[in-house]
Scaffold this motif. Structure first.
Motif, PDB file in Angstrom:
ATOM      1  N   PRO A  16      -9.407  53.674  -8.082  1.00 37.68           N
ATOM      2  CA  PRO A  16      -8.411  52.616  -7.877  1.00 37.68           C
ATOM      3  C   PRO A  16      -8.535  51.706  -8.904  1.00 37.68           C
ATOM      4  N   VAL A  17      -7.527  51.118  -9.570  1.00 46.12           N
ATOM      5  CA  VAL A  17      -7.358  50.018 -10.371  1.00 46.12           C
ATOM      6  C   VAL A  17      -8.222  48.895 -10.016  1.00 46.12           C
ATOM      7  N   LEU A  18      -8.164  48.586  -8.708  1.00 53.58           N
ATOM      8  CA  LEU A  18      -8.918  47.441  -8.140  1.00 53.58           C
ATOM      9  C   LEU A  18      -9.606  48.187  -6.710  1.00 53.58           C
ATOM     10  N   HIS A  19     -10.827  47.705  -6.589  1.00 55.86           N
ATOM     11  CA  HIS A  19     -11.636  48.334  -5.442  1.00 55.86           C
ATOM     12  C   HIS A  19     -12.503  47.092  -4.909  1.00 55.86           C
ATOM     13  N   LEU A  20     -12.071  46.719  -3.758  1.00 55.74           N
ATOM     14  CA  LEU A  20     -13.031  45.561  -3.161  1.00 55.74           C
ATOM     15  C   LEU A  20     -13.520  46.242  -1.787  1.00 55.74           C
ATOM     16  N   LYS A  21     -14.881  45.776  -1.796  1.00 54.35           N
ATOM     17  CA  LYS A  21     -15.650  46.513  -0.876  1.00 54.35           C
ATOM     18  C   LYS A  21     -16.635  45.125  -0.075  1.00 54.35           C
ATOM     19  N   ASP A  22     -16.305  44.894   1.078  1.00 54.45           N
ATOM     20  CA  ASP A  22     -16.957  43.755   1.863  1.00 54.45           C
ATOM     21  C   ASP A  22     -16.755  42.326   1.163  1.00 54.45           C
ATOM     22  N   ALA A  23     -15.801  42.171   0.284  1.00 54.71           N
ATOM     23  CA  ALA A  23     -15.611  41.027  -0.507  1.00 54.71           C
ATOM     24  C   ALA A  23     -15.505  39.668   0.169  1.00 54.71           C
ATOM     25  N   SER A  24     -16.075  38.653   0.194  1.00 57.62           N
ATOM     26  CA  SER A  24     -16.145  37.504   0.938  1.00 57.62           C
ATOM     27  C   SER A  24     -16.330  36.357   0.102  1.00 57.62           C
ATOM     28  N   LEU A  25     -15.891  35.175   0.394  1.00 60.06           N
ATOM     29  CA  LEU A  25     -15.948  33.886  -0.161  1.00 60.06           C
ATOM     30  C   LEU A  25     -16.276  32.897   0.704  1.00 60.06           C
ATOM     31  N   THR A  26     -17.212  31.954   0.522  1.00 57.72           N
ATOM     32  CA  THR A  26     -17.777  31.080   1.347  1.00 57.72           C
ATOM     33  C   THR A  26     -17.879  29.673   0.472  1.00 57.72           C
ATOM     34  N   LEU A  27     -17.252  28.804   0.651  1.00 53.12           N
ATOM     35  CA  LEU A  27     -17.181  27.365  -0.154  1.00 53.12           C
ATOM     36  C   LEU A  27     -17.976  26.434   0.569  1.00 53.12           C
ATOM     37  N   ASN A  28     -18.575  25.402  -0.156  1.00 51.86           N
ATOM     38  CA  ASN A  28     -19.237  24.252   0.405  1.00 51.86           C
ATOM     39  C   ASN A  28     -18.206  23.020   0.847  1.00 51.86           C
ATOM     40  N   GLY A  29     -17.938  22.660   2.150  1.00 47.53           N
ATOM     41  CA  GLY A  29     -17.015  21.668   2.467  1.00 47.53           C
ATOM     42  C   GLY A  29     -17.956  20.535   2.678  1.00 47.53           C
ATOM     43  N   ASN A  30     -17.148  19.491   3.326  1.00 49.11           N
ATOM     44  CA  ASN A  30     -17.586  18.186   3.519  1.00 49.11           C
ATOM     45  C   ASN A  30     -18.768  18.139   4.647  1.00 49.11           C
ATOM     46  N   THR A  31     -18.348  19.275   5.461  1.00 50.81           N
ATOM     47  CA  THR A  31     -19.261  19.437   6.936  1.00 50.81           C
ATOM     48  C   THR A  31     -20.097  20.416   6.584  1.00 50.81           C
ATOM     49  N   GLY A  32     -20.039  21.197   5.612  1.00 53.27           N
ATOM     50  CA  GLY A  32     -20.933  22.466   5.455  1.00 53.27           C
ATOM     51  C   GLY A  32     -20.293  23.604   5.123  1.00 53.27           C
ATOM     52  N   PRO A  33     -20.745  24.909   5.074  1.00 54.83           N
ATOM     53  CA  PRO A  33     -20.101  26.073   4.604  1.00 54.83           C
ATOM     54  C   PRO A  33     -18.913  26.476   5.179  1.00 54.83           C
ATOM     55  N   VAL A  34     -17.731  26.528   4.356  1.00 61.02           N
ATOM     56  CA  VAL A  34     -16.476  27.220   5.029  1.00 61.02           C
ATOM     57  C   VAL A  34     -16.333  28.488   4.546  1.00 61.02           C
ATOM     58  N   ARG A  35     -16.121  29.680   5.492  1.00 58.19           N
ATOM     59  CA  ARG A  35     -15.720  31.005   5.046  1.00 58.19           C
ATOM     60  C   ARG A  35     -14.362  31.222   4.943  1.00 58.19           C
ATOM     61  N   ILE A  36     -13.923  31.351   3.707  1.00 60.34           N
ATOM     62  CA  ILE A  36     -12.422  31.367   3.153  1.00 60.34           C
ATOM     63  C   ILE A  36     -12.207  32.944   3.516  1.00 60.34           C
ATOM     64  N   LEU A  37     -12.861  33.717   3.050  1.00 61.35           N
ATOM     65  CA  LEU A  37     -12.562  35.335   3.166  1.00 61.35           C
ATOM     66  C   LEU A  37     -13.786  36.020   3.728  1.00 61.35           C
TER      67      LEU A  37
ATOM     68  N   GLN B 291     -15.449  33.516  -7.860  1.00 64.36           N
ATOM     69  CA  GLN B 291     -16.650  34.382  -7.867  1.00 64.36           C
ATOM     70  C   GLN B 291     -16.852  34.573  -6.461  1.00 64.36           C
ATOM     71  N   ALA B 292     -16.902  35.969  -5.871  1.00 66.51           N
ATOM     72  CA  ALA B 292     -17.027  36.351  -4.668  1.00 66.51           C
ATOM     73  C   ALA B 292     -18.538  36.070  -4.317  1.00 66.51           C
ATOM     74  N   THR B 293     -18.741  35.552  -2.948  1.00 67.30           N
ATOM     75  CA  THR B 293     -20.180  35.122  -2.535  1.00 67.30           C
ATOM     76  C   THR B 293     -20.743  36.203  -1.813  1.00 67.30           C
ATOM     77  N   GLY B 294     -20.023  37.421  -1.497  1.00 66.25           N
ATOM     78  CA  GLY B 294     -20.611  38.575  -0.853  1.00 66.25           C
ATOM     79  C   GLY B 294     -19.627  39.790  -1.274  1.00 66.25           C
ATOM     80  N   GLY B 295     -20.389  40.934  -1.205  1.00 67.58           N
ATOM     81  CA  GLY B 295     -19.640  42.141  -1.421  1.00 67.58           C
ATOM     82  C   GLY B 295     -19.494  42.547  -2.958  1.00 67.58           C
ATOM     83  N   THR B 296     -18.394  43.397  -3.373  1.00 63.97           N
ATOM     84  CA  THR B 296     -18.072  43.619  -4.614  1.00 63.97           C
ATOM     85  C   THR B 296     -16.951  43.832  -5.045  1.00 63.97           C
ATOM     86  N   ILE B 297     -16.383  43.451  -6.276  1.00 60.79           N
ATOM     87  CA  ILE B 297     -15.062  43.559  -6.610  1.00 60.79           C
ATOM     88  C   ILE B 297     -15.064  44.291  -8.020  1.00 60.79           C
TER      89      ILE B 297
END
Length: 235
Positions: free
Chosen positions: A7-28, A63-69
């Protein structure tokens, strides 16, 4: 897997978590997805579902916080910011909803800049040819403030495609345009994709734009819900 089948792009269990005012926010969360050479993939979903964030991960702009791209066989999650910038310069074009043109540069200079950064010797000649291709050759000396919204987006398209990227990422490319300009930019986008053979991944709210894609994926609350042909998704 051979290079031809990879594949041109391969995502495997890619996740994104950012820090919000009330704690971590799971975006993906745990996104697994393959995109193949020459394919046009549409990404749809409600506002806040994670579409644009997923596109940014694919381009190494987040930058993904989990998985691979993996893009073109290269692990984006293992690259630092400088390496990602060089990879985008050499292999990717990005079109944003808000154009992101440099105000102090003319249309020609905006299109020529990524070519110059890539070391292209005839950067301005190629930039002029790209502006001609989007119907703005006569506006090459104008600054963004002197151009309409539709014209600015066409300059942004020319800039993204001038380096002949293998992957083109578009985030709501018609979102800030009226119907007529949106339709014109949409036709240009698909025409230029065909001309250069780029793989196109696009975030959109427009059903008519999604219907022109080969395949559509839907996101909800950071999860990939389904993956289907565009004509089914548009029904």
């Amino acid at each position: 897997m051979t290079d031809q089948n990879r594949p041109v792009l391969h995502l495997k269990d890619a996740s994104l978590t950012l820090n919000g005012n009330t704690g971590p926010v799971r975006i993906l969360q745990d996104i697994t997805l393959d995109v193949h050479k020459g394919e046009t993939l549409g990404m749809i979903g409600a506002s806040g579902s994670g579409k644009s964030s997923l596109l940014m991960l694919m381009g190494g702009l987040e930058q993904a916080t989990g998985g691979t791209i993996t893009a073109l066989g290269q692990d984006l999650t293992a690259m630092n910011e400088d390496a990602l910038a060089h990879f985008r310069r050499d292999h990717m074009g990005v079109v944003f909803q808000n154009f992101h043109l440099i105000p102090a540069m003319t249309a020609l200079e905006n299109v020529a800049t990524p070519l110059e950064l890539a070391g292209v010797t005839d950067a301005f000649e190629r930039a002029q040819a790209e502006l001609d291709a989007v119907g703005l050759g006569h506006r090459s000396g104008h600054y963004p403030a002197q151009l309409s919204g539709g014209e600015q987006q066409r300059v942004a398209l020319a800039r993204a495609l001038a380096p002949r990227p293998a992957i083109l990422l578009a985030d709501e490319p018609t979102g800030n345009l009226d119907e007529a300009n949106g339709a014109a930019v949409m036709d240009l986008l698909f025409g230029l994709r065909d001309r250069y053979g780029a793989t196109l991944i696009m975030v959109t709210h427009a059903p008519e734009l999604a219907a022109r894609c080969d395949r559509v994926v839907r996101l909800r609350d950071g999860h990939l819900l389904d993956d289907r042909a565009a004509h089914e998704a548009a029904e």
